[in-house]
Design an enzyme around this catalytic site. Sequence first.
Site, short mmCIF file in Angstrom:
data_model
loop_
_atom_site.label_atom_id
_atom_site.label_comp_id
_atom_site.label_asym_id
_atom_site.label_seq_id
_atom_site.Cartn_x
_atom_site.Cartn_y
_atom_site.Cartn_z
N TYR A 166 -7.38 -0.69 12.16
CA TYR A 166 -6.16 -0.37 12.92
C TYR A 166 -6.62 -0.02 14.32
O TYR A 166 -7.58 0.73 14.49
CB TYR A 166 -5.42 0.82 12.29
CG TYR A 166 -4.65 0.46 11.04
CD1 TYR A 166 -3.71 -0.55 11.06
CD2 TYR A 166 -4.86 1.15 9.85
CE1 TYR A 166 -2.99 -0.88 9.91
CE2 TYR A 166 -4.15 0.83 8.71
CZ TYR A 166 -3.21 -0.19 8.75
OH TYR A 166 -2.52 -0.51 7.61
N LYS A 312 -4.16 -9.94 11.00
CA LYS A 312 -3.31 -9.78 9.81
C LYS A 312 -1.93 -9.25 10.21
O LYS A 312 -1.84 -8.28 10.98
CB LYS A 312 -3.98 -8.80 8.83
CG LYS A 312 -3.15 -8.44 7.60
CD LYS A 312 -3.99 -7.65 6.60
CE LYS A 312 -3.23 -7.32 5.32
NZ LYS A 312 -2.39 -6.14 5.41
N HIS A 336 2.95 -6.99 5.13
CA HIS A 336 2.40 -5.71 4.69
C HIS A 336 3.05 -5.27 3.36
O HIS A 336 3.31 -4.10 3.13
CB HIS A 336 2.64 -4.65 5.77
CG HIS A 336 1.59 -3.57 5.84
ND1 HIS A 336 0.65 -3.51 6.82
CD2 HIS A 336 1.36 -2.49 5.04
CE1 HIS A 336 -0.12 -2.45 6.64
NE2 HIS A 336 0.29 -1.81 5.56
N ARG A 339 6.30 -3.07 3.52
CA ARG A 339 6.19 -1.63 3.75
C ARG A 339 6.50 -1.24 5.19
O ARG A 339 6.55 -0.06 5.52
CB ARG A 339 4.76 -1.16 3.43
CG ARG A 339 4.38 -1.40 1.99
CD ARG A 339 2.88 -1.31 1.77
NE ARG A 339 2.33 0.01 1.97
CZ ARG A 339 2.41 1.02 1.11
NH1 ARG A 339 3.06 0.83 -0.03
NH2 ARG A 339 1.86 2.18 1.36
N GLY A 369 3.27 -10.34 -1.92
CA GLY A 369 4.10 -10.84 -3.00
C GLY A 369 3.34 -11.55 -4.10
O GLY A 369 3.94 -11.96 -5.09
C1 FNR Z 1 -1.32 -1.49 2.05
N1 FNR Z 1 -1.60 -2.44 3.02
C2 FNR Z 1 -2.52 -2.17 4.01
N2 FNR Z 1 -2.84 -3.11 4.94
C3 FNR Z 1 -3.78 -2.88 5.86
O1 FNR Z 1 -4.05 -3.76 6.67
N3 FNR Z 1 -4.41 -1.67 5.90
C4 FNR Z 1 -4.14 -0.68 5.03
O2 FNR Z 1 -4.73 0.39 5.08
C5 FNR Z 1 -3.13 -0.91 4.05
N4 FNR Z 1 -2.76 0.07 3.19
C6 FNR Z 1 -1.89 -0.21 2.16
C7 FNR Z 1 -1.63 0.75 1.19
C8 FNR Z 1 -0.83 0.44 0.11
C9 FNR Z 1 -0.59 1.47 -0.94
C10 FNR Z 1 -0.29 -0.86 -0.03
C11 FNR Z 1 0.54 -1.25 -1.23
C12 FNR Z 1 -0.53 -1.80 0.94
C13 FNR Z 1 -1.02 -3.78 2.93
C14 FNR Z 1 -1.88 -4.70 2.06
O3 FNR Z 1 -3.05 -5.02 2.72
C15 FNR Z 1 -1.14 -5.99 1.73
O4 FNR Z 1 -0.66 -6.55 2.92
C16 FNR Z 1 0.04 -5.74 0.79
O5 FNR Z 1 -0.37 -4.93 -0.29
C17 FNR Z 1 0.58 -7.06 0.27
O6 FNR Z 1 1.74 -6.86 -0.48
P1 FNR Z 1 1.76 -6.88 -2.09
O7 FNR Z 1 1.39 -8.26 -2.50
O8 FNR Z 1 0.77 -5.86 -2.53
O9 FNR Z 1 3.15 -6.50 -2.43
#
Ligand code: FNR
Length: 442
Positions: A166, A312, A336, A339, A369
């Site tokens: 990040y 990303k 994401h 979220r 997804g």
């Molecule tokens: C994430 N995701 C995420 N992405 C990222 O770039 N850095 C991060 O620290 C996080 N942290 C994070 C925490 C939690 C609890 C979740 C569920 C997701 C997003 C992750 O990399 C990814 O994009 C999503 O999980 C994809 O969606 P689905 O397939 O899990 O629903």
Amino acid sequence: MPEQPSPAASSPTTTESRGRARQSAIYRDGVLGRRPAVPTDFAELERRARKASSAKAWAYVAGGAGEGQTMRNNRAAFDRWAIVPRMAHGQATRDLSVTLLGSTLPTPLLLAPVGAGQLIDPDCDLHVARAAAATGVPYIFTNQGGTPMEETAAAMDGAPHWMQLYWSTDEALVDSLIGRAEASGAEALVVTLDTTLLGWRPQDLNLGSLPFAQGKGIGQYTSDPRFREIVAERIAAAKRLGTSADVQVTLGAIKSLLSITRQHPGSFWTNLRSAAPRASVETFLDIYSNPGLSWSHLETLRERTRLPIVLKGILHPDDARRAVELGVDAIVVSNHGGRQVDRSIASLDALIAVREAIGPDPTVLFDSGIRTGADVFVALAHGADACLLGRPYMYGLAVGGQQGVEEVIANIVAELDLTMGLTGATHASAISPDLVTPNPSR
Ligand code: FNR
């Protein structure tokens, strides 16, 4: 958990029979009266993971932005496509490998960066790292890990990992994190663009719960020399000005202080007397992401790292074009996991538009997804070079620890392999688009 052989490691290395090997192992165990520790379908996996998690952990991991429409969109987009199997194709073997950024991966899967996994297990990052190493699936370390990247990398014993970043408001911290990623052996740098601010997340808001405020998910920061320097400067400045913030003494405040103190590196008792743990949390919340992130920041990346650069969070075709013009090595089409922005375009719909805009050559990863092997098949048929697995592996962790993560991966790979075998697709890297069609049943 009792020691069991890794489901992926016990599978043959030749990929042509991964699906059958996994099925056979499960059915053979069934003859002995054993059932798989981790459910093989997503709905049951989700139910079991929910049962195994605290309310706050579940809110954070399963929750999404707003009313959850983006999460539903992600799934509905898959439902709008149907696979059209071909018969009598005579293909008895499959090759699931793909080449990505110059490396060959055994399957078209990577583990997505998932932060604050400490809510599920204090050693989440290490368990996931070991599962990734055992299954040969690269692990994208989250910037929001609980364990420093150097320790997580060591747990993988040379198996491939990438590092997600990040973009902090402190440019020296950006450089420090990149330098550590390089030194720890990361094979790519993944810059997440969609979290310059935290989305509106009612499940967490309703519990007043933010893991970072409890000191969880900030291990990459508290282990970083530049971050520690910033914290020390802030403590010194507060002392000079005599401005230490007053905190109301409530049971919640005491619990939070204890959690922050426990999470901070070093001894609990030393931490309890130190201003650093609380100052670290406050500093993290102030600087971890830059709401002003722009393409001019991203333009500086090439001079700042020798690692392949992956962006990303791309959804709009114009952003995809811009990324390609910038010369990045890959993009990840992702919302994401729903979220960040509610009522956002489904990631699969965005993938189709992005591929159309940038053509077949640039490397495009798909994320958001994916629940099953059939989902991976559909994403690959739409031009994804590989897919990121997110929540499913966290649910596997909640249900069965490291073994649970390995089983989730093995199940998804098995279903992908069987789907390919039953449709006549021989190479994961070249699943023909005419094996999918708009779903006439929708
Ligand atoms: C994430 N995701 C995420 N992405 C990222 O770039 N850095 C991060 O620290 C996080 N942290 C994070 C925490 C939690 C609890 C979740 C569920 C997701 C997003 C992750 O990399 C990814 O994009 C999503 O999980 C994809 O969606 P689905 O397939 O899990 O629903």
